[in-house]
Design a protein around this motif. Structure first.
Motif, PDB file in Angstrom:
ATOM      1  N   LYS A  47       0.879  -1.071  -0.021  1.00 41.90           N
ATOM      2  CA  LYS A  47      -0.124   0.136   0.126  1.00 41.90           C
ATOM      3  C   LYS A  47       0.834   1.405  -0.123  1.00 41.90           C
ATOM      4  CE  LYS A  47      -3.399   2.349   2.888  1.00 41.90           C
ATOM      5  NZ  LYS A  47      -3.935   2.484   4.116  1.00 41.90           N
ATOM      6  N   VAL A  48       0.609   2.416  -0.791  1.00 42.94           N
ATOM      7  CA  VAL A  48       1.290   3.461  -0.742  1.00 42.94           C
ATOM      8  C   VAL A  48       0.642   4.411   0.113  1.00 42.94           C
ATOM      9  CG1 VAL A  48       2.117   5.363  -2.286  1.00 42.94           C
ATOM     10  CG2 VAL A  48       1.904   3.059  -3.212  1.00 42.94           C
ATOM     11  N   GLU A  49       1.585   5.064   0.988  1.00 44.52           N
ATOM     12  CA  GLU A  49       1.046   6.015   1.766  1.00 44.52           C
ATOM     13  C   GLU A  49       1.916   7.227   1.640  1.00 44.52           C
ATOM     14  OE1 GLU A  49       0.840   4.414   5.964  1.00 44.52           O
ATOM     15  OE2 GLU A  49      -0.959   3.279   5.536  1.00 44.52           O
ATOM     16  N   ASN A  50       1.246   8.230   1.851  1.00 38.74           N
ATOM     17  CA  ASN A  50       1.947   9.570   1.873  1.00 38.74           C
ATOM     18  C   ASN A  50       2.985   9.388   0.737  1.00 38.74           C
ATOM     19  OD1 ASN A  50       0.941   9.971   4.315  1.00 38.74           O
ATOM     20  ND2 ASN A  50       2.849   9.334   5.539  1.00 38.74           N
ATOM     21  N   ALA A  51       2.332   9.163  -0.482  1.00 38.03           N
ATOM     22  CA  ALA A  51       2.967   9.424  -1.829  1.00 38.03           C
ATOM     23  C   ALA A  51       2.904  10.837  -2.427  1.00 38.03           C
ATOM     24  CB  ALA A  51       2.362   8.500  -2.764  1.00 38.03           C
ATOM     25  N   THR A  52       4.065  11.667  -2.015  1.00 42.68           N
ATOM     26  CA  THR A  52       3.988  12.796  -2.131  1.00 42.68           C
ATOM     27  C   THR A  52       5.236  13.481  -3.014  1.00 42.68           C
ATOM     28  OG1 THR A  52       5.076  13.383  -0.280  1.00 42.68           O
ATOM     29  CG2 THR A  52       2.769  13.531  -0.089  1.00 42.68           C
ATOM     30  N   THR A  53       5.558  12.709  -4.152  1.00 42.40           N
ATOM     31  CA  THR A  53       6.641  13.251  -4.712  1.00 42.40           C
ATOM     32  C   THR A  53       6.300  14.416  -5.504  1.00 42.40           C
ATOM     33  OG1 THR A  53       7.283  10.970  -5.377  1.00 42.40           O
ATOM     34  CG2 THR A  53       8.130  12.533  -6.755  1.00 42.40           C
ATOM     35  N   ILE A 495     -17.899  25.350   3.401  1.00 43.98           N
ATOM     36  CA  ILE A 495     -16.379  25.309   2.852  1.00 43.98           C
ATOM     37  C   ILE A 495     -15.443  25.605   4.124  1.00 43.98           C
ATOM     38  CG2 ILE A 495     -14.616  26.578   1.449  1.00 43.98           C
ATOM     39  CD1 ILE A 495     -16.915  27.262  -0.567  1.00 43.98           C
ATOM     40  N   TYR A 496     -15.734  26.396   4.790  1.00 45.16           N
ATOM     41  CA  TYR A 496     -14.606  26.820   5.858  1.00 45.16           C
ATOM     42  C   TYR A 496     -14.679  25.434   6.801  1.00 45.16           C
ATOM     43  CZ  TYR A 496     -12.773  28.588  10.423  1.00 45.16           C
ATOM     44  OH  TYR A 496     -12.110  28.663  11.324  1.00 45.16           O
ATOM     45  N   ILE A 497     -15.741  24.815   6.967  1.00 50.43           N
ATOM     46  CA  ILE A 497     -15.761  23.615   7.950  1.00 50.43           C
ATOM     47  C   ILE A 497     -15.333  22.291   7.335  1.00 50.43           C
ATOM     48  CG2 ILE A 497     -17.297  22.259   9.382  1.00 50.43           C
ATOM     49  CD1 ILE A 497     -19.053  24.793   9.720  1.00 50.43           C
ATOM     50  N   ALA A 498     -15.688  22.239   6.176  1.00 49.13           N
ATOM     51  CA  ALA A 498     -15.398  20.705   5.716  1.00 49.13           C
ATOM     52  C   ALA A 498     -14.521  20.611   4.539  1.00 49.13           C
ATOM     53  CB  ALA A 498     -16.708  19.957   5.441  1.00 49.13           C
ATOM     54  N   LEU A 499     -14.564  21.513   3.495  1.00 50.68           N
ATOM     55  CA  LEU A 499     -13.639  21.411   2.235  1.00 50.68           C
ATOM     56  C   LEU A 499     -12.186  21.383   2.571  1.00 50.68           C
ATOM     57  CD1 LEU A 499     -14.047  21.188  -0.748  1.00 50.68           C
ATOM     58  CD2 LEU A 499     -13.405  23.566  -0.862  1.00 50.68           C
ATOM     59  N   PRO A 500     -11.383  20.212   2.246  1.00 51.14           N
ATOM     60  CA  PRO A 500     -10.202  20.140   2.274  1.00 51.14           C
ATOM     61  C   PRO A 500      -9.445  21.077   1.467  1.00 51.14           C
ATOM     62  CG  PRO A 500     -10.596  18.150   1.219  1.00 51.14           C
ATOM     63  CD  PRO A 500     -11.952  19.131   1.666  1.00 51.14           C
ATOM     64  N   GLU A 501      -8.129  21.430   1.695  1.00 54.32           N
ATOM     65  CA  GLU A 501      -7.301  22.201   0.743  1.00 54.32           C
ATOM     66  C   GLU A 501      -6.411  21.284  -0.159  1.00 54.32           C
ATOM     67  OE1 GLU A 501      -5.980  24.490  -1.416  1.00 54.32           O
ATOM     68  OE2 GLU A 501      -7.254  25.628   0.220  1.00 54.32           O
ATOM     69  N   THR A 502      -6.513  21.374  -1.328  1.00 54.99           N
ATOM     70  CA  THR A 502      -5.751  20.419  -2.240  1.00 54.99           C
ATOM     71  C   THR A 502      -4.673  21.039  -3.067  1.00 54.99           C
ATOM     72  OG1 THR A 502      -7.508  20.739  -3.943  1.00 54.99           O
ATOM     73  CG2 THR A 502      -7.746  18.701  -2.022  1.00 54.99           C
ATOM     74  N   ARG A 503      -4.677  22.430  -2.842  1.00 57.23           N
ATOM     75  CA  ARG A 503      -3.857  22.917  -3.980  1.00 57.23           C
ATOM     76  C   ARG A 503      -2.286  22.453  -3.763  1.00 57.23           C
ATOM     77  NH1 ARG A 503      -0.691  28.016  -3.087  1.00 57.23           N
ATOM     78  NH2 ARG A 503       0.084  28.618  -5.123  1.00 57.23           N
ATOM     79  N   ASN A 504      -1.681  22.197  -5.150  1.00 55.93           N
ATOM     80  CA  ASN A 504      -0.369  21.436  -4.963  1.00 55.93           C
ATOM     81  C   ASN A 504      -0.062  20.157  -4.360  1.00 55.93           C
ATOM     82  OD1 ASN A 504       0.428  23.753  -6.506  1.00 55.93           O
ATOM     83  ND2 ASN A 504       1.599  24.744  -5.011  1.00 55.93           N
ATOM     84  N   GLN A 505      -1.359  19.623  -4.036  1.00 55.97           N
ATOM     85  CA  GLN A 505      -1.376  18.224  -3.497  1.00 55.97           C
ATOM     86  C   GLN A 505      -1.273  17.211  -4.535  1.00 55.97           C
ATOM     87  OE1 GLN A 505      -0.851  17.914   0.031  1.00 55.97           O
ATOM     88  NE2 GLN A 505      -0.354  19.964  -0.388  1.00 55.97           N
ATOM     89  N   THR A 506      -0.606  15.736  -4.437  1.00 61.49           N
ATOM     90  CA  THR A 506      -0.772  15.048  -5.251  1.00 61.49           C
ATOM     91  C   THR A 506      -2.097  14.296  -4.913  1.00 61.49           C
ATOM     92  OG1 THR A 506       0.246  13.352  -4.080  1.00 61.49           O
ATOM     93  CG2 THR A 506       1.791  14.718  -5.312  1.00 61.49           C
ATOM     94  N   LEU A 507      -2.409  13.568  -6.007  1.00 63.59           N
ATOM     95  CA  LEU A 507      -3.780  12.620  -5.721  1.00 63.59           C
ATOM     96  C   LEU A 507      -3.644  11.916  -4.691  1.00 63.59           C
ATOM     97  CD1 LEU A 507      -4.941  12.196  -9.566  1.00 63.59           C
ATOM     98  CD2 LEU A 507      -5.793  13.937  -8.159  1.00 63.59           C
ATOM     99  N   GLU A 508      -2.511  11.153  -4.446  1.00 65.29           N
ATOM    100  CA  GLU A 508      -2.174  10.136  -3.421  1.00 65.29           C
ATOM    101  C   GLU A 508      -2.187  10.955  -2.055  1.00 65.29           C
ATOM    102  OE1 GLU A 508      -0.056  10.783  -6.221  1.00 65.29           O
ATOM    103  OE2 GLU A 508      -0.900   8.829  -7.271  1.00 65.29           O
ATOM    104  N   GLU A 509      -1.654  12.162  -1.894  1.00 63.84           N
ATOM    105  CA  GLU A 509      -1.807  12.979  -0.778  1.00 63.84           C
ATOM    106  C   GLU A 509      -3.058  13.077  -0.302  1.00 63.84           C
ATOM    107  OE1 GLU A 509       1.611  15.925   0.384  1.00 63.84           O
ATOM    108  OE2 GLU A 509       0.726  16.221  -1.716  1.00 63.84           O
ATOM    109  N   ILE A 510      -4.100  13.344  -1.430  1.00 64.20           N
ATOM    110  CA  ILE A 510      -5.327  13.562  -1.047  1.00 64.20           C
ATOM    111  C   ILE A 510      -6.113  12.365  -0.304  1.00 64.20           C
ATOM    112  CG2 ILE A 510      -7.622  14.354  -2.128  1.00 64.20           C
ATOM    113  CD1 ILE A 510      -5.729  16.302  -3.963  1.00 64.20           C
TER     114      ILE A 510
END
Length: 539
Positions: A47-53, A495-510
């Motif tokens: 399993k890949v975890e924290n795959a953030t290349t 948005i403030y309560i629930a939406l995660p920040e995904t800018r510049n994050q790999t799909l694996e990180e998300i």
């Protein structure tokens, strides 16, 4: 089925990239599934975890990714045209001496039946997305889109016209998920925002085009002109590769490598890193999907995947966001642009010109959103958009409630409020849902999960567009925009309560974020993900 655990392979995993990290042993990654099916041995899976290349493509790679996005943009523009078609069609059909006549009740069906058919296409796109691929789905969707326009162009009565709207609605629903997924899976993290945002700019350009054509030509001529984009898009897809993620999932590793080499401009080091991550994750996903051999076992496995927290949480976030977006009036303005302008401004405003300007404003702010997505956080952009939408809606509602009679001032005040509403709404609320589909859903659920999401979205869209004329008659334009404003304000809070920040994050990180125990973004763990990739070995 196990990954190669030789020392040579482990060395490659560790050192194929300067950011590539370590291999560590952990407990069985499929423990829950094994408990449900004790006869199945999943030993040896990784399993890949924290795959953030952290990587960025060279110029050739960026150009290749833009070519893929370009083919998608052609089809997206084609998808926007039937969305806006009712806005120019209904005023022409409401004339008493028209070839076909449609009153407000029939007009509401003409506007909304498109959205009634769209959920069917969205639901079917999920299985097709996993069966024939992302590119294959998009090529297939261009055929009914073109056919729907031909049916409408040749229509001599209302039932045939409705049939054409149904066919085109099905096509738009069928392409919705593959559009987001193909761009999301082929683009670098840094480019993903602007390229997926470009999809909505093209979508808005399609709406602008249909409004402009409708101001100059009869509705049937407009229908024939609208066949051009799907035909050109179909041809364009013949010259771009399939998604490497899908190819890996189908066991076509060599084809995936060739596709990825083209998409990354021939950077073999970067491709080695990405291929390793994709193969590791694909093996776990394939293991989970292949546990059962009977229909009931496969259905049970699929259900387990959908209701797993890492899938259910992003699905819930996307659907709540979409529900609030729709009740804030985003698509009501698109479907009923000309009629709404008449209701808001009365005879003092040129309704066709105002509708074209709103479409142009939407197109401009979609382009602006593409730039802002490179510079701003997703959450900040979403909250700014929601608050701006709310303010513009409430000001417009307040002004229409206090004005006593029509005056020249109405054109300026109401026009500014309407265009401010469209601009603020477009820059975030209109563009973010597509980006969320491409980013938030994990690889194993992008097909069925994305299809299910768009099914719910388009069904709710049908309810909103079908009921809006009745709601508008009951509470007036003032009450309608008051509802838009309150819904947009609730969207900002969500948005403030629930939406995660995904800018510049790999799909694996998300994906890894949604495996955490928190339900809301504000309750997330404060621990930051380290800038490294960890391949987790099942012991």
């Amino acid at each position: 089925m196990a990954l190669d655990t030789s020392e040579e392979n482990r060395s490659m995993l560790r050192y194929s990239s300067s950011n590539y990290a370590k291999v560590i042993k952990v407990k069985d990654v499929c423990e829950d599934i094994e408990n449900n099916n004790s006869s199945t041995n999943l030993g040896g899976f990784y399993k890949v975890e924290n795959a953030t290349t952290r990587y960025s493509s060279n110029r050739k790679g960026v150009f290749a990714q833009c070519l893929v996005a370009g083919a998608v943009l052609l089809l997206s523009a084609g998808a926007g045209m039937p969305i806006g078609y009712s806005a120019i069609l209904l005023p022409q059909l409401s004339v008493k001496n028209a070839t076909m006549y449609a009153d407000r009740e029939i007009g509401s069906w003409i506007a909304s039946v498109h959205s009634l058919a769209t959920p069917i296409g969205s639901l079917l796109s999920g299985p097709f997305l996993d069966t024939i691929g992302r590119r294959g789905c998009l090529q297939l969707s261009a055929i009914p889109l073109c056919l729907g326009w031909l049916v409408m162009g040749f229509a001599k009565n209302i039932p045939v016209l409705l049939a054409g709207r149904v066919v085109s609605g099905f096509a738009v629903g069928f392409m919705a998920v593959p559009i987001q997924v193909l761009v999301g899976e082929t683009a670098d993290p840094a480019l993903r925002g602007i390229l997926i945002g470009g999809v909505f700019a093209a979508y808005s350009f399609g709406i602008l085009s249909i409004y402009s054509l409708g101001a100059s030509f009869e509705w049937n001529v407009v229908a024939f002109c609208s066949t051009v984009l799907p035909v050109v898009a179909f041809i364009s897809f013949c010259f771009i590769p399939e998604s490497p993620v899908w190819l890996i999932g189908q066991g076509k590793n060599e084809k995936a490598r060739k596709a990825l080499l083209w998409l990354r401009g021939g950077d073999t080091e970067q491709v080695d890193t990405e291929i390793t991550i994709l193969e590791a994750r694909a093996k776990v996903d394939i293991a989970q999907k292949s546990l059962g051999t009977s229909f009931s076992q496969r259905a049970s496995t699929t259900l387990c995947i959908i209701v797993s927290p890492d899938v259910l949480k992003p699905l819930s976030i996307i659907n709540i966001f979409n529900a609030l977006q729709l009740t804030s009036g985003t698509y009501v303005i698109v479907f009923y642009a000309v009629d709404l302008v008449q209701d808001i401004g009365g005879k003092s405003m040129d309704s066709y010109l105002a509708a074209i300007i709103t479409a142009f404003v939407r197109f401009f702010f979609c382009l602006l959103a593409c730039v802002l997505l490179l510079k701003m956080r997703r959450r900040s952009l979403g909250m700014f958009s929601a608050i701006g939408t709310s303010l513009a809606s409430l000001v417009l509602a307040a002004y229409t409630s206090i004005k006593k009679e029509e005056s020249d001032m109405d054109t300026y005040v109401l026009g500014i409020c309407l265009f401010a509403y469209v601009g603020a709404n477009t820059v975030g609320l209109f563009t973010l849902p597509g980006l969320m589909i491409g980013e938030l859903l994990p690889q194993k659920a992008r097909g069925i999960g994305g299809g299910f999401n768009f099914f719910l979205f388009n069904f709710f869209l049908f309810v909103v567009t079908k009921s809006f004329p009745a709601v508008n008659n009951a509470i007036g334009i003032t009450g309608a925009f008051a509802i838009f404003g309150i819904s947009a304000l609730m969207e900002a809070a969500f948005i403030y309560i629930a939406l995660p920040e995904t800018r510049n994050q790999t799909l694996e990180e998300i994906e890894d974020y949604f495996q955490q125990s928190n339900l809301l973004w504000i309750t997330r763990s404060s621990r930051r993900t380290r800038n490294e990739n960890i391949i987790v070995e099942h012991s």
